[in-house]
Motif scaffolding. Structure first.
Motif, PDB file in Angstrom:
ATOM      1  N   GLY A 175      -2.606  -0.564 -14.575  1.00 29.63           N
ATOM      2  CA  GLY A 175      -3.828  -0.106 -13.930  1.00 29.63           C
ATOM      3  C   GLY A 175      -3.653   0.277 -12.478  1.00 29.63           C
ATOM      4  O   GLY A 175      -4.614   0.296 -11.711  1.00 29.63           O
ATOM      5  N   LEU A 176      -2.418   0.618 -12.088  1.00 32.78           N
ATOM      6  CA  LEU A 176      -2.151   0.954 -10.689  1.00 32.78           C
ATOM      7  C   LEU A 176      -2.367   2.441 -10.402  1.00 32.78           C
ATOM      8  O   LEU A 176      -2.404   2.842  -9.245  1.00 32.78           O
ATOM      9  CB  LEU A 176      -0.699   0.580 -10.327  1.00 32.78           C
ATOM     10  N   LEU A 177      -2.502   3.252 -11.444  1.00 34.70           N
ATOM     11  CA  LEU A 177      -2.684   4.694 -11.252  1.00 34.70           C
ATOM     12  C   LEU A 177      -4.130   5.088 -11.528  1.00 34.70           C
ATOM     13  O   LEU A 177      -4.781   4.469 -12.358  1.00 34.70           O
ATOM     14  CB  LEU A 177      -1.746   5.479 -12.176  1.00 34.70           C
ATOM     15  N   VAL A 179      11.748   7.018   1.700  1.00 26.34           N
ATOM     16  CA  VAL A 179      11.171   7.155   0.361  1.00 26.34           C
ATOM     17  C   VAL A 179      12.129   6.599  -0.693  1.00 26.34           C
ATOM     18  O   VAL A 179      11.714   5.923  -1.632  1.00 26.34           O
ATOM     19  CB  VAL A 179      10.837   8.635   0.057  1.00 26.34           C
ATOM     20  N   LYS A 180      13.421   6.896  -0.558  1.00 28.61           N
ATOM     21  CA  LYS A 180      14.405   6.368  -1.509  1.00 28.61           C
ATOM     22  C   LYS A 180      14.350   4.845  -1.551  1.00 28.61           C
ATOM     23  O   LYS A 180      14.430   4.230  -2.619  1.00 28.61           O
ATOM     24  CB  LYS A 180      15.806   6.834  -1.142  1.00 28.61           C
ATOM     25  N   ASN A 181      14.207   4.223  -0.373  1.00 27.77           N
ATOM     26  CA  ASN A 181      14.109   2.766  -0.318  1.00 27.77           C
ATOM     27  C   ASN A 181      12.850   2.273  -1.024  1.00 27.77           C
ATOM     28  O   ASN A 181      12.871   1.277  -1.758  1.00 27.77           O
ATOM     29  CB  ASN A 181      14.122   2.282   1.131  1.00 27.77           C
ATOM     30  N   HIS A 182      11.735   2.983  -0.796  1.00 26.92           N
ATOM     31  CA  HIS A 182      10.483   2.601  -1.452  1.00 26.92           C
ATOM     32  C   HIS A 182      10.601   2.732  -2.969  1.00 26.92           C
ATOM     33  O   HIS A 182      10.128   1.875  -3.716  1.00 26.92           O
ATOM     34  CB  HIS A 182       9.333   3.480  -0.948  1.00 26.92           C
ATOM     35  N   VAL A 183      11.237   3.816  -3.433  1.00 26.96           N
ATOM     36  CA  VAL A 183      11.395   4.015  -4.879  1.00 26.96           C
ATOM     37  C   VAL A 183      12.236   2.891  -5.479  1.00 26.96           C
ATOM     38  O   VAL A 183      11.917   2.359  -6.546  1.00 26.96           O
ATOM     39  CB  VAL A 183      12.031   5.389  -5.179  1.00 26.96           C
ATOM     40  N   THR A 184      13.305   2.520  -4.795  1.00 29.01           N
ATOM     41  CA  THR A 184      14.138   1.411  -5.265  1.00 29.01           C
ATOM     42  C   THR A 184      13.329   0.130  -5.378  1.00 29.01           C
ATOM     43  O   THR A 184      13.426  -0.614  -6.368  1.00 29.01           O
ATOM     44  CB  THR A 184      15.323   1.198  -4.317  1.00 29.01           C
ATOM     45  N   ASN A 185      12.507  -0.141  -4.368  1.00 28.74           N
ATOM     46  CA  ASN A 185      11.666  -1.335  -4.394  1.00 28.74           C
ATOM     47  C   ASN A 185      10.641  -1.282  -5.528  1.00 28.74           C
ATOM     48  O   ASN A 185      10.389  -2.289  -6.198  1.00 28.74           O
ATOM     49  CB  ASN A 185      10.944  -1.495  -3.049  1.00 28.74           C
ATOM     50  N   VAL A 186      10.064  -0.106  -5.730  1.00 28.99           N
ATOM     51  CA  VAL A 186       9.075   0.064  -6.794  1.00 28.99           C
ATOM     52  C   VAL A 186       9.709  -0.201  -8.154  1.00 28.99           C
ATOM     53  O   VAL A 186       9.145  -0.913  -9.003  1.00 28.99           O
ATOM     54  CB  VAL A 186       8.466   1.486  -6.744  1.00 28.99           C
ATOM     55  N   LEU A 187      10.892   0.366  -8.394  1.00 30.77           N
ATOM     56  CA  LEU A 187      11.581   0.149  -9.668  1.00 30.77           C
ATOM     57  C   LEU A 187      11.847  -1.336  -9.896  1.00 30.77           C
ATOM     58  O   LEU A 187      11.667  -1.854 -11.001  1.00 30.77           O
ATOM     59  CB  LEU A 187      12.889   0.938  -9.704  1.00 30.77           C
ATOM     60  N   GLY A 188      12.290  -2.004  -8.840  1.00 33.47           N
ATOM     61  CA  GLY A 188      12.590  -3.425  -8.958  1.00 33.47           C
ATOM     62  C   GLY A 188      11.355  -4.260  -9.260  1.00 33.47           C
ATOM     63  O   GLY A 188      11.360  -5.130 -10.140  1.00 33.47           O
ATOM     64  N   LYS A 189      10.273  -3.997  -8.539  1.00 35.09           N
ATOM     65  CA  LYS A 189       9.053  -4.782  -8.732  1.00 35.09           C
ATOM     66  C   LYS A 189       8.411  -4.526 -10.089  1.00 35.09           C
ATOM     67  O   LYS A 189       7.799  -5.423 -10.682  1.00 35.09           O
ATOM     68  CB  LYS A 189       8.057  -4.468  -7.612  1.00 35.09           C
ATOM     69  N   ASP A 249       0.832  -1.203   0.000  1.00 33.83           N
ATOM     70  CA  ASP A 249       0.000   0.000   0.000  1.00 33.83           C
ATOM     71  C   ASP A 249       0.873   1.262   0.000  1.00 33.83           C
ATOM     72  O   ASP A 249       0.576   2.240  -0.691  1.00 33.83           O
ATOM     73  CB  ASP A 249      -0.927   0.011   1.216  1.00 33.83           C
ATOM     74  N   ARG A 250       1.945   1.236   0.792  1.00 38.62           N
ATOM     75  CA  ARG A 250       2.822   2.403   0.851  1.00 38.62           C
ATOM     76  C   ARG A 250       3.546   2.610  -0.469  1.00 38.62           C
ATOM     77  O   ARG A 250       3.730   3.733  -0.932  1.00 38.62           O
ATOM     78  CB  ARG A 250       3.837   2.248   2.000  1.00 38.62           C
ATOM     79  N   GLU A 251       3.979   1.514  -1.114  1.00 41.32           N
ATOM     80  CA  GLU A 251       4.637   1.622  -2.409  1.00 41.32           C
ATOM     81  C   GLU A 251       3.677   2.145  -3.476  1.00 41.32           C
ATOM     82  O   GLU A 251       4.080   2.895  -4.373  1.00 41.32           O
ATOM     83  CB  GLU A 251       5.223   0.271  -2.810  1.00 41.32           C
ATOM     84  N   LEU A 252       2.409   1.793  -3.362  1.00 42.10           N
ATOM     85  CA  LEU A 252       1.405   2.338  -4.279  1.00 42.10           C
ATOM     86  C   LEU A 252       1.269   3.841  -4.079  1.00 42.10           C
ATOM     87  O   LEU A 252       1.152   4.603  -5.041  1.00 42.10           O
ATOM     88  CB  LEU A 252       0.056   1.648  -4.063  1.00 42.10           C
TER      89      LEU A 252
END
Length: 216
Positions: A214-216, A187-197, A158-161
């Protein structure tokens, strides 16, 4: 690493102001200036910059044409369009020519420096209004066979979304941190995770991939 920057603008006073602004940074070195696109091509060959801050509307050779030439002759150089105009024609012409970023001249000094460093890392950097144009344009592209979004192997939390939705608006890490009441490092950690996923190489690709799913 010190990021080498070339300033390209037909207004000498604006170039001087940019040089002073960037000159106080230990991680940025202004290696040259040019007053038009033709001069920019010569100066890139002489100074080997990492990033070029490129005005678009200039005499002799405009910024779009110069960017297109640079992508052929010096593909490793990252070009950020820095201009007064954000109409669709200028935005998409610059991005099609190979610019990795598009900022307006009223950008804050902090955001400009952040964009230069991000471009040197291989990321795309877009003004929020420009990011919205890009995402909107992608959403209108026709598809031959509409298909339902494919689920991610590892779903976003949810936070990554929350992060990817703000990222798609062109927000910086600091702006996302303020909006979500998080530390910037988190936030930097979340962005890294988002890019990876999402299997994305940069923030813009992540936004487009999220839109496609369809995530946005």
């Amino acid at each position: 690493m010190t990021v080498r920057v070339l300033l390209v603008d037909d207004q000498a006073l604006f170039r001087e102001a940019l040089a002073m602004l960037l000159g106080v940074r230990a991680d940025v070195e202004v290696v040259g200036e040019a007053g038009d696109g033709a001069q920019a091509l010569a100066r890139v060959a002489e100074t080997a910059p990492d990033v070029v801050l490129m005005d678009l509307r200039m005499p002799v050779l405009d910024g779009v044409a110069a960017t297109r030439r640079l992508k052929v002759d010096h593909p490793g150089v990252r070009v950020i369009a820095l201009t007064t105009f954000d109409d669709d024609e200028d935005v998409f012409a610059a991005l099609r020519a190979g610019a990795v970023g598009y900022l307006l001249k009223d950008v804050s000094s902090e955001r400009l420096v952040e964009a230069v460093l991000a471009a040197a890392r291989g990321e795309s950097v877009l003004q929020p209004s420009v990011a919205a144009k890009v995402v909107a344009r992608i959403a209108t592209l026709p598809v031959d066979e509409p298909r339902p979004p494919q689920p991610l192997v590892v779903p976003l939390s949810d936070r990554e979304l929350d992060v990817v939705r703000l990222l798609a608006q062109g927000r910086s890490n600091r702006e996302i941190a303020a909006a979500l009441y998080l530390a910037e490092g988190t936030v930097k950690n979340h962005v890294t995770n988002v890019l990876g996923k999402l299997g994305a190489r940069d923030r813009t690709q992540a936004a487009l991939r999220a839109r496609a799913l369809g995530l946005l």
